[in-house]
Scaffold this active site. Structure first.
Site, PDB file in Angstrom:
ATOM      1  N   HIS C  12      54.282  31.238  39.909  1.00 52.29           N
ATOM      2  CA  HIS C  12      54.133  29.778  39.811  1.00 52.29           C
ATOM      3  C   HIS C  12      53.849  29.323  38.377  1.00 52.29           C
ATOM      4  CE1 HIS C  12      49.672  30.612  40.958  1.00 52.29           C
ATOM      5  NE2 HIS C  12      49.804  30.616  39.656  1.00 52.29           N
ATOM      6  N   HIS C  59      44.021  25.722  39.991  1.00 52.38           N
ATOM      7  CA  HIS C  59      43.623  26.155  38.651  1.00 52.38           C
ATOM      8  C   HIS C  59      42.709  25.100  38.037  1.00 52.38           C
ATOM      9  CE1 HIS C  59      47.473  28.148  39.461  1.00 52.38           C
ATOM     10  NE2 HIS C  59      47.129  29.077  38.608  1.00 52.38           N
ATOM     11  N   GLU C 241      46.616  37.404  41.214  1.00 51.68           N
ATOM     12  CA  GLU C 241      47.217  36.365  42.058  1.00 51.68           C
ATOM     13  C   GLU C 241      48.169  36.949  43.107  1.00 51.68           C
ATOM     14  OE1 GLU C 241      47.565  32.587  38.954  1.00 51.68           O
ATOM     15  OE2 GLU C 241      49.284  33.901  39.263  1.00 51.68           O
TER      16      GLU C 241
HETATM   17 FE   LIG Z   1      48.277  30.972  38.352  1.00 53.79          FE
END
Ligand SMILES: [Fe+3]
Ligand SMILES: [Fe+3]
Lengths: 119, 286, 286, 119
Positions: C12, C59, C241
């Site tokens: 991403h 985030h 992640e």
């Molecule tokens: Fe990330």
């Protein structure tokens, strides 16, 4: 749409996902009343305050009329609704009376006698 | 390792705090409740731990309504007493114990508990009333640092009773693995039977409450096996708060000793219960 | 019951979104990446589900830094695209599917997953870039409603890989028990190997990434058995992640068919990977 | 005090509980910079803005001097620090260069060559 194990009934009013979604604007308004300045603003113009929080017409009417039962029906959570009652100087026993069709005095007497053990 | 020395189950009814804050504890409607607390308070005053873990729920004061954590843990140095809409309770803010919080977080996440971490948190009556039940006159400070563990009990679906009991068992293991030798008190809060809204408002079920007060000591598995619908039916829609006692119980030994228990109706719209347990097994008679 | 028809794992990286938003996809540094996406995008355009579930991490944009949920789920009607500090990405807001959200919430909490519920949520590049990888030109709306499942990957301790895989398996069961007959796509996002801070910044481990791309299809148990320290060592501190792909994989069948995969270095400071799987078992040859 | 399995080292900078506690004020400041008005206020008087967020003297110095390495050491999370860099028009590749002792151009070249596979 939620699982069949989710009980909802007028005798209990579970505050579940769908009710929290329905009552979101109104509960947000109630939560804001923790702040003294917000309470003053609300009391100065309750209709405008309801509009600012984007309450539906039914929710606005319930709040303006202090229709506690309607607030429950429209997705209010008792813990949030109670913040409005607190501001009005009303007690949880008063609300208990409203929900059960008793006066506050009768509801208090029922609690002092050991609570409503038969419902 | 740290050692759990006691567990305290107690209701957190706001009006209990209000009665204390307004000096009404000797009045006829309140005196029986506070008399019932006395033996527990005396024992607790002689058994102050190095740190306490308090399992509680927020009532729309510390956490925004758009965020509902099933389980949370505080990692702050200090937890501020919340203003719930009528001014703060005149009690001290709560000092935390971040090192132990981080240790518990790591251990519990490693065991598959999906905690939400609070770096900052205002604590409401669900937190401060149990502290007042424990320590009526804290002066400038509560007896020791306290770590909050938060449980969602006000929005359906709450965690199951079984999950709460499992969290408590994992909490017990996590405390035991802390590298420092410290003593710990654990508080499970909420209940007993009560319901605030709907035509069943004012519901009290003393039969269930007495069963619960006995089973929390001798047969917590039975309480852990009940569904949330069982709790709501038997203890009322707010009586489901009792699942938080199972977190406390899970952190204790299989066999524990009752120091004192008390039960009183009413405190406001609620049955109020208290049960204090020494984490040591009963001494065999004779 | 609802039926998972595909699973998409994808990085991403914010600059992938920026390259698309600025019309730079044909430039030499970007063309190979977007060429690699093409077969997956074409297949996906022919297989639009009724609803998608997207596993991602925030985030520091949608959730305040004082609150870190290990696992969260959105229950909103609509998720607003977050302003991360340089204006919103010029992409549509995301429509939700509250009925399915509430169903998943109930089932997952009943199975002992301690989700945090988001009644409102702004979604950042961790959410919108995977949607853009899937659908480069959404016009006014994404192809279907999307439900966010949030995973803490930016603050240690993250959930274990095993816990993520278990969440995915429970998600698969929860989707299967939904009373309506609808089709579902599942997206696992993040990765591949990368690290942003420290002297190891810029770390890329193509050997690990290729192993992961293969094992996510054929041997997810192996990936689920790795510790978070394994992920951080092998894939970098942000490469962890990748545990979010395990949630996607857990929701799929034991045997799945690869439609397409792609791997490219670099997209900004990151290795970018994509793997698209049909949830049906491979058709036996001959 | 945390479990021995929590790795922290200059080569990695895990953002864990203790660092988030150490860096909380600074990270809160960085997070506020998502808002355009806040960025303007910050730029108008950076020292005052740092004081408003109660940064320590070391944190204030690191922010004023754009000492990115010191921000990491003082509990900054890279995702929050990046919001300050964004405001300055700096890229993640620039920061990567700072952390690894390279120019931005060299860091970019290393990434284009397949990334730093040997660290
Ligand atoms: Fe990330
Ligand atoms: Fe309560």
């Amino acid at each position: 749409m939620t699982s069949p194990s989710s009980p909802t009934a007028a005798e209990t009013y579970l505050f579940d996902g769908p009710s929290s979604r329905r009552g979101r604007a109104m509960n947000k308004l109630f939560m804001s009343l923790r702040d003294e300045q917000a309470r003053a603003t609300f009391l100065a113009d309750e209709t405008a305050y309801c509009a600012r929080f984007a309450l539906s017409p039914e929710q606005t009417r319930a709040v303006l009329d202090r229709d506690w039962q309607a607030m429950l029906d429209l997705g209010g959570s008792i813990f949030y609704i109670y913040k409005l009652a607190l501001m009005d100087g009303l007690s949880m026993q008063y609300l208990g009376g409203v929900f059960t069709g008793m006066t506050e005095a009768d509801f208090k007497a029922a609690m002092l006698a050991g609570g409503r053990t038969d419902v | 390792m740290s050692e759990v020395i006691w567990g305290l189950g107690t209701s957190h009814v706001p009006s209990i705090g209000a009665a204390m804050d307004r000096g009404m504890t000797a009045e006829p409607v309140w005196a029986p409740l506070f008399e019932g607390y006395r033996p527990a308070r005396e024992w607790l005053a002689d058994h102050t731990p190095d740190v306490a873990v308090l399992i509680y729920n927020d009532h729309a004061n510390g956490v925004d309504l758009d965020i509902v954590p099933t389980f949370g843990i505080g990692t702050a140095d200090r937890y501020t007493v919340a203003d719930e809409g009528f001014g703060k309770r005149p009690v001290p803010d709560v000092l935390g114990h971040p090192e132990l919080s981080f240790h518990l977080l790591q251990q519990l996440v490693d065991e598959g508990f999906d905690l939400t971490v609070f770096g900052e948190l205002d604590v409401d009556h669900g937190f401060t009333v149990p502290l007042s039940v424990w320590t009526p006159d804290p002066g400038d400070a509560w007896p020791c640092p306290v770590i909050p563990i938060m449980v969602n009990v006000i929005r359906y679906p709450q965690p199951t009773a079984a999950r709460c009991y499992a969290l408590g068992q994992a909490l017990g293991r996590a405390l035991a693995s802390f590298p420092e030798d410290i003593t710990v008190g654990v508080l499970g809060t909420g209940g007993m039977s009560h319901q605030l809204a709907g035509t069943r408002a004012g519901f009290i079920n003393p039969t269930f409450d007495h069963m619960f007060l006995d089973a929390i000591q001798h047969d917590p598995q039975k309480l852990a096996a009940m569904t949330r619908e069982d709790y709501i039916r038997e203890a009322g829609s707010e009586g489901i708060e009792l699942i938080m006692w199972l977190v406390m119980r899970g952190a204790m030994n299989a066999e524990i000793t009752k120091v004192h228990s008390a039960y009183h109706v009413p405190a406001s719209n609620t049955a109020a219960g208290l049960a204090l347990f020494d984490n040591r097994a009963p001494v065999a008679a004779g």
